[in-house]
Motif scaffolding. Structure first.
Motif, PDB file in Angstrom:
ATOM      1  N   UNK A 180       0.836  -1.210   0.000  1.00 57.09           N
ATOM      2  CA  UNK A 180       0.000   0.000   0.000  1.00 57.09           C
ATOM      3  C   UNK A 180       0.865   1.251   0.000  1.00 57.09           C
ATOM      4  N   UNK A 181       1.924   1.268   0.817  1.00 58.87           N
ATOM      5  CA  UNK A 181       2.831   2.418   0.828  1.00 58.87           C
ATOM      6  C   UNK A 181       3.508   2.606  -0.529  1.00 58.87           C
ATOM      7  N   UNK A 182       3.928   1.510  -1.144  1.00 56.45           N
ATOM      8  CA  UNK A 182       4.558   1.596  -2.463  1.00 56.45           C
ATOM      9  C   UNK A 182       3.578   2.133  -3.496  1.00 56.45           C
ATOM     10  N   UNK A 183       2.332   1.686  -3.442  1.00 58.69           N
ATOM     11  CA  UNK A 183       1.334   2.156  -4.396  1.00 58.69           C
ATOM     12  C   UNK A 183       1.052   3.642  -4.210  1.00 58.69           C
ATOM     13  N   UNK A 184       0.939   4.071  -2.964  1.00 59.50           N
ATOM     14  CA  UNK A 184       0.707   5.493  -2.696  1.00 59.50           C
ATOM     15  C   UNK A 184       1.868   6.334  -3.214  1.00 59.50           C
ATOM     16  N   UNK A 185       3.071   5.862  -3.012  1.00 56.88           N
ATOM     17  CA  UNK A 185       4.241   6.599  -3.479  1.00 56.88           C
ATOM     18  C   UNK A 185       4.251   6.698  -5.003  1.00 56.88           C
ATOM     19  N   UNK A 186       3.897   5.627  -5.696  1.00 54.79           N
ATOM     20  CA  UNK A 186       3.863   5.671  -7.156  1.00 54.79           C
ATOM     21  C   UNK A 186       2.743   6.574  -7.662  1.00 54.79           C
ATOM     22  N   UNK A 187       1.607   6.608  -6.986  1.00 54.07           N
ATOM     23  CA  UNK A 187       0.524   7.511  -7.379  1.00 54.07           C
ATOM     24  C   UNK A 187       0.957   8.967  -7.240  1.00 54.07           C
ATOM     25  N   UNK A 188       1.662   9.269  -6.144  1.00 54.44           N
ATOM     26  CA  UNK A 188       2.166  10.637  -5.960  1.00 54.44           C
ATOM     27  C   UNK A 188       3.141  11.008  -7.072  1.00 54.44           C
ATOM     28  N   UNK A 189       3.981  10.073  -7.454  1.00 53.43           N
ATOM     29  CA  UNK A 189       4.933  10.357  -8.527  1.00 53.43           C
ATOM     30  C   UNK A 189       4.217  10.527  -9.862  1.00 53.43           C
ATOM     31  N   UNK A 190       3.161   9.782 -10.101  1.00 54.88           N
ATOM     32  CA  UNK A 190       2.406   9.948 -11.342  1.00 54.88           C
ATOM     33  C   UNK A 190       1.779  11.346 -11.405  1.00 54.88           C
ATOM     34  N   UNK A 191       1.321  11.823 -10.264  1.00 52.38           N
ATOM     35  CA  UNK A 191       0.649  13.121 -10.238  1.00 52.38           C
ATOM     36  C   UNK A 191       1.610  14.287 -10.436  1.00 52.38           C
ATOM     37  N   UNK A 192       2.861  14.133  -9.976  1.00 58.28           N
ATOM     38  CA  UNK A 192       3.758  15.283  -9.975  1.00 58.28           C
ATOM     39  C   UNK A 192       4.842  15.234 -11.057  1.00 58.28           C
ATOM     40  N   UNK A 193       5.267  14.039 -11.446  1.00 60.02           N
ATOM     41  CA  UNK A 193       6.293  13.944 -12.487  1.00 60.02           C
ATOM     42  C   UNK A 193       5.632  14.176 -13.838  1.00 60.02           C
ATOM     43  N   UNK A 224      15.106  16.251   0.282  1.00 60.97           N
ATOM     44  CA  UNK A 224      14.585  14.888   0.169  1.00 60.97           C
ATOM     45  C   UNK A 224      13.171  14.868   0.751  1.00 60.97           C
ATOM     46  N   UNK A 225      12.202  14.441  -0.053  1.00 59.21           N
ATOM     47  CA  UNK A 225      10.811  14.382   0.392  1.00 59.21           C
ATOM     48  C   UNK A 225      10.267  12.971   0.192  1.00 59.21           C
ATOM     49  N   UNK A 226       8.951  12.826   0.362  1.00 58.51           N
ATOM     50  CA  UNK A 226       8.314  11.517   0.247  1.00 58.51           C
ATOM     51  C   UNK A 226       8.381  10.974  -1.170  1.00 58.51           C
ATOM     52  N   UNK A 227       8.361  11.836  -2.145  1.00 51.61           N
ATOM     53  CA  UNK A 227       8.332  11.375  -3.523  1.00 51.61           C
ATOM     54  C   UNK A 227       9.685  10.837  -3.979  1.00 51.61           C
ATOM     55  N   UNK A 228      10.755  11.604  -3.734  1.00 54.30           N
ATOM     56  CA  UNK A 228      12.061  11.149  -4.233  1.00 54.30           C
ATOM     57  C   UNK A 228      12.818  10.255  -3.259  1.00 54.30           C
ATOM     58  N   UNK A 229      12.410  10.230  -1.996  1.00 54.07           N
ATOM     59  CA  UNK A 229      13.096   9.375  -1.020  1.00 54.07           C
ATOM     60  C   UNK A 229      12.206   8.383  -0.314  1.00 54.07           C
ATOM     61  N   UNK A 230      10.940   8.274  -0.761  1.00 54.56           N
ATOM     62  CA  UNK A 230      10.012   7.359  -0.094  1.00 54.56           C
ATOM     63  C   UNK A 230      10.374   5.897  -0.261  1.00 54.56           C
ATOM     64  N   UNK A 231      10.960   5.553  -1.412  1.00 58.96           N
ATOM     65  CA  UNK A 231      11.345   4.150  -1.639  1.00 58.96           C
ATOM     66  C   UNK A 231      12.426   3.682  -0.680  1.00 58.96           C
ATOM     67  N   UNK A 232      13.242   4.611  -0.193  1.00 63.53           N
ATOM     68  CA  UNK A 232      14.242   4.236   0.803  1.00 63.53           C
ATOM     69  C   UNK A 232      13.573   3.665   2.050  1.00 63.53           C
ATOM     70  N   UNK A 233      12.545   4.353   2.514  1.00 65.21           N
ATOM     71  CA  UNK A 233      11.846   3.906   3.720  1.00 65.21           C
ATOM     72  C   UNK A 233      11.114   2.591   3.491  1.00 65.21           C
ATOM     73  N   UNK A 234      10.478   2.452   2.317  1.00 68.32           N
ATOM     74  CA  UNK A 234       9.706   1.231   2.041  1.00 68.32           C
ATOM     75  C   UNK A 234      10.635   0.020   1.917  1.00 68.32           C
ATOM     76  N   UNK A 235      11.725   0.170   1.177  1.00 68.40           N
ATOM     77  CA  UNK A 235      12.669  -0.944   1.031  1.00 68.40           C
ATOM     78  C   UNK A 235      13.349  -1.279   2.351  1.00 68.40           C
ATOM     79  N   UNK A 236      13.633  -0.242   3.162  1.00 64.90           N
ATOM     80  CA  UNK A 236      14.252  -0.495   4.465  1.00 64.90           C
ATOM     81  C   UNK A 236      13.313  -1.282   5.375  1.00 64.90           C
ATOM     82  N   UNK A 237      12.013  -0.982   5.307  1.00 60.26           N
ATOM     83  CA  UNK A 237      11.041  -1.714   6.123  1.00 60.26           C
ATOM     84  C   UNK A 237      11.052  -3.195   5.757  1.00 60.26           C
ATOM     85  N   UNK A 238      11.019  -3.489   4.461  1.00 59.12           N
ATOM     86  CA  UNK A 238      11.003  -4.888   4.017  1.00 59.12           C
ATOM     87  C   UNK A 238      12.275  -5.613   4.444  1.00 59.12           C
ATOM     88  N   UNK A 239      13.412  -4.979   4.267  1.00 57.75           N
ATOM     89  CA  UNK A 239      14.675  -5.629   4.605  1.00 57.75           C
ATOM     90  C   UNK A 239      14.824  -5.835   6.114  1.00 57.75           C
TER      91      UNK A 239
END
Length: 451
Positions: free
Chosen positions: A174-187, A294-309
């Motif tokens: 869900x966090x990954x999907x939200x992050x990708x939606x935010x990137x779709x809206x702004x990029x 660094x914000x949620x859009x460009x650095x959010x994947x760091x937090x999501x991948x860190x959680x999984x690992x």
């Protein structure tokens, strides 16, 4: 004469009332045995269904590499979905002025760390499954269906492990999907559909590699929990058995299975720890050196991948520590059993001549001596000492229990990584090593940038 013959013939005939009773008992025993057999078959079928479902799930992820074809398809799918698809998507998503919402160096580092961790998981688990099979890999065929209660617990643990995987993977998805939606809206791309076409493969690739890495940790967690069932039963065995050889033989089997688990997973645990450590250090270095915002859009994947690992590491360490402490805690149960058995035996010997309900029966000569003593005072002062046979039996039992205690102290057992037992001491060592490494990286980046 005829009456006597009639009486003898009546006496020779068996009583007719006993035949229904015998047949009824036989029928009840047969029905009970049939019912027990049917229950064992139903329970065994439930375990077979659970293992078949788990094996199908692992096959879909590419862990089942029993043949050359499955081996080639598994690694081809991993190379395409886990490596090529995200790299191509990142190349297509590159645009001018997008650093506020997407930093390519960050994204490439995240893809590389996730792919390495998934590759380690896929290689180690598939190797063990190919070599041992799902039943021998999970050690669920040790009793061969002889103990129905173990089979029920096996089924519950398998279902709980699948739920645990979903509970951890779903929030991250869900966090990954939200992050990708935010990137779709702004990029900004030429078309919004191009952004969707880039984000969907990235999300699917992330889900695939994250599921592989988390599934490997869940399998190790499941394997330790299945062994935890047998250690719980071993603690109960000390309460209902008294034969020391039974305890030693069962403990040798339990310790052997823990050593086999340690041998099969030591490379996986070590490589997983190294990959996660390197990934987190690189992440910390990149985020502290980067001079922009660094914000949620460009650095959010760091937090999501860190959680999984980190979740994968925590699941493995928690399961290994839990089973190691339970294996080491068996000695405390045995100490209590030894103390109770010793005190009970000693008290029984001391009360030998005063209690008819003691463990050793009184001899007939002792009863006569006590009953026909000259006075009540003589009767009160008269105490029979245990015989040589009783003392020899008591000392023999004591020495067997003492030898069992020395064996447990010298063979505590547990999950080990090249001789290092995974317990609280090792976790404290890992924590201080990680803290030292983080402090060093912060000292080389934050302090340097401030200067």
């Amino acid at each position: 004469m005829g009456d006597n013959t009639q009486l003898r013939s009546d006496e020779e005939q068996p009583p007719p009332a006993q035949i229904p009773l015998l047949s009824s008992n036989l029928q009840n025993d047969a029905v009970g045995a049939l019912h027990q057999r049917q229950q064992e078959i139903r329970t065994s079928n439930r375990l077979d269904d659970s293992l078949e479902y788990l094996e199908r799930f692992l096959t879909c992820l590419g862990f089942n590499q029993s043949s050359l074809l499955s081996f080639s398809l598994s690694w081809a799918a991993f190379t395409v979905v886990g490596v090529l698809v995200p790299v191509l998507a990142l190349e297509l998503s590159d645009c001018d002025g997008c650093e506020m919402y997407q930093i390519k160096n960050f994204e490439v580092g995240i893809v590389a760390s996730q792919a390495c961790l998934a590759a380690v998981s896929l290689f180690c688990i598939s190797f063990n499954l190919r070599k041992y099979g799902i039943r021998r890999f999970l050690f669920v065929d040790r009793y061969g269906g002889q103990m129905v209660r173990f089979t029920d617990l096996y089924v519950k643990q398998i279902a709980a492990s699948m739920r645990l995987l979903i509970w951890w993977l779903l929030p991250c998805f869900i966090l990954k999907t939200v992050r990708e939606v935010i990137r779709i809206l702004y990029v900004q791309h030429d078309s919004r559909w191009i952004s969707v076409a880039i984000s969907v493969p990235l999300t699917l690739s992330w889900t695939y590699v994250s599921t592989i890495s988390l599934s490997a940790s869940i399998l190790f967690h499941l394997l330790c929990n299945l062994q935890f069932i047998h250690f719980d039963d071993y603690a109960k065995l000390l309460e209902r058995e008294s034969d020391v050889m039974v305890f030693i033989e069962e403990h040798i089997r339990l310790r052997y299975h823990l050593s086999k688990i340690s041998h099969r997973f030591r490379i996986f645990l070590l490589l997983q720890f190294l990959v996660v450590t390197v990934s987190q250090v690189v992440t910390l270095f990149q985020t502290t050196v980067y001079s922009g915002m660094i914000n949620l859009s460009n650095g959010g994947d760091f937090a999501i991948s860190a959680i999984v690992q980190v979740v994968g590491i925590i699941l493995c360490l928690h399961a290994a520590t839990r089973i190691s402490h339970r294996a080491q805690g068996i000695a405390s149960f045995a100490c209590r059993w030894h103390a109770l058995a010793t005190c009970t035996s000693t008290d029984a010997c001391l009360r030998h001549s005063n209690s008819l309900g003691s463990m050793e029966p009184l001899s007939q000569s002792n009863l006569l001596d006590i009953t026909f003593s000259e006075s009540d005072l003589d009767s009160m002062d008269y105490i029979t000492m245990p015989t040589t046979t009783q003392l020899a039996s008591y000392m023999s039992s004591y020495h067997r229990r003492q030898a069992f205690m020395m064996y447990l102290q010298a063979n505590p057992g547990g999950i080990t990584i090249f001789g290092w037992t995974v317990d609280r001491g090792l976790i404290n060592t890992i924590f201080f090593l990680e803290l030292t490494l983080v402090t060093f990286v912060l000292g080389q980046t934050v302090v340097f940038n401030s200067a």
